[in-house]
Design a protein around this motif. Structure first.
Motif, mmCIF file in Angstrom:
data_model
loop_
_atom_site.group_PDB
_atom_site.id
_atom_site.type_symbol
_atom_site.label_atom_id
_atom_site.label_comp_id
_atom_site.label_asym_id
_atom_site.label_seq_id
_atom_site.Cartn_x
_atom_site.Cartn_y
_atom_site.Cartn_z
ATOM 1 N N HIS A 114 4.138 7.846 -1.491
ATOM 2 C CA HIS A 114 2.677 7.854 -1.300
ATOM 3 C C HIS A 114 2.046 9.153 -1.789
ATOM 4 C CE1 HIS A 114 3.575 4.307 0.944
ATOM 5 N NE2 HIS A 114 3.927 4.917 2.056
ATOM 6 N N ALA A 133 -0.237 4.404 5.981
ATOM 7 C CA ALA A 133 0.032 4.814 4.595
ATOM 8 C C ALA A 133 0.609 3.686 3.748
ATOM 9 C CB ALA A 133 0.978 6.013 4.583
ATOM 10 N N LEU A 149 -0.887 2.717 0.386
ATOM 11 C CA LEU A 149 -0.900 3.722 -0.686
ATOM 12 C C LEU A 149 0.215 3.459 -1.699
ATOM 13 C CD1 LEU A 149 -1.561 6.931 1.461
ATOM 14 C CD2 LEU A 149 -3.238 5.416 0.364
#
Length: 305
Positions: A116, A72, A75
């Motif tokens: 995120h 992640a 992001l």
């Protein structure tokens, strides 16, 4: 090449403006193989079953990383983050193609106040859901079985009529070959002479499929295939430059050779009868996950995978 591939396996695809320009955003392995697979040697190598068996293992490892929280990191809101100015604008440009001007938060299920946007991994973000309960992407005439809905967030690529059971690829030609597309399934013969509608799903798009009709799932399975193969007419030589969009310009061809999900649906409407949906995996975006089972009844607009 192996050193770069090893690096990619621990890295989620970051946003790059240059990648968006040439169509390789989000697919770094395809960018790595883009020129090699356009050569005559590459045509042989990337069709080899042993090579593809190894690539499947490699992609399986990467798939595990992309489903992990570490993935992640891309992001973010920086220049290489998918929520950066350029990345988010490009996603919204695709998602608002129908003429709307909605924000990411208005279009997709997310938590804009969370880190995120609340997405736990790259895969969670890549398969993000629309806000269906708020009227985003309503199903066309859900109670009218005469209307066939689009299966996914895609742009029409080609419509072919009176398709043949088998055909060969010639120079600059990519005819459809129904029996091969449907992996020699016994039901394939019913589609000879029929119509094929093919559409292209951008890396920036919504990545789930939905049933175009109400009906019963007759069969649903995934066929393993080649991951990085394009037809020989794209041959990269000293006289002929490599096609930077080789996979995109080879879409009829990969309908026969690529990893794909095949879902047969017996429509409730007898005027439609048996139809088939195929989810075709392009390059590393080839993990086709079918979410329906044989015998299940689906209503138009329900998720297929």
């Amino acid at each position: 090449m192996l050193a770069m591939l090893n690096h990619i396996l621990g890295t989620a695809p970051s946003w790059t403006d240059a990648g968006h320009t040439v169509g390789l955003v989000g697919v770094p392995i395809n960018a790595l193989f883009d020129w090699p697979m356009a050569t005559r040697a590459g045509f042989a190598v990337f069709q080899d079953p042993k090579v593809n068996a190894m690539l499947k293992k490699v992609l399986g490892v990467w798939n595990e990383f992309l489903a992990s929280p570490d993935s992640a990191k891309v992001l973010g809101t920086d220049k290489e983050g998918w929520f950066g100015k350029s990345g988010e604008e490009s996603i919204l440009q695709v998602a608002n193609v129908g003429g709307t001007n909605k924000s990411f938060e208005e279009l997709f299920q997310c938590d804009p106040k969370a880190k995120h946007h609340g997405y736990k991994s790259w895969d969670d973000f890549f398969t993000r859901l629309f806000r269906f309960d708020e009227g985003i992407r309503p199903v066309t005439e859900p109670e009218n079985d005469d209307v066939v809905a689009n299966c996914c967030e895609s742009k029409t690529y080609k419509i072919a009529h009176d398709v043949k059971a088998r055909d060969k690829f010639w120079v600059k030609g990519q005819p459809y070959s129904v029996v091969d597309m449907l992996a020699q399934d016994p039901l394939a013969e019913q589609f000879v002479g029929g119509t094929i509608y093919q559409a292209f799903l951008s890396a920036l798009s919504y990545h789930r499929w939905h049933t175009p009709v109400s009906g019963t799932i007759k069969k649903a399975y995934v066929v393993d295939g080649a991951y990085f193969s394009e037809p020989l007419f794209e041959d990269f030589t000293s006289e002929h430059p490599a096609d930077k969009n080789g996979e995109c310009t080879s879409q009829e061809y990969i309908s026969v050779v690529a990893t794909r999900s095949i879902i047969f649906i017996e429509a409730d409407n007898p005027k439609i009868g048996l139809m088939c949906f195929m989810g075709i995996g392009m390059t590393e975006v080839s993990t086709c996950e079918t979410t329906v089972k044989e015998g299940q009844h689906v209503n138009k607009g329900d998720q297929l995978g």
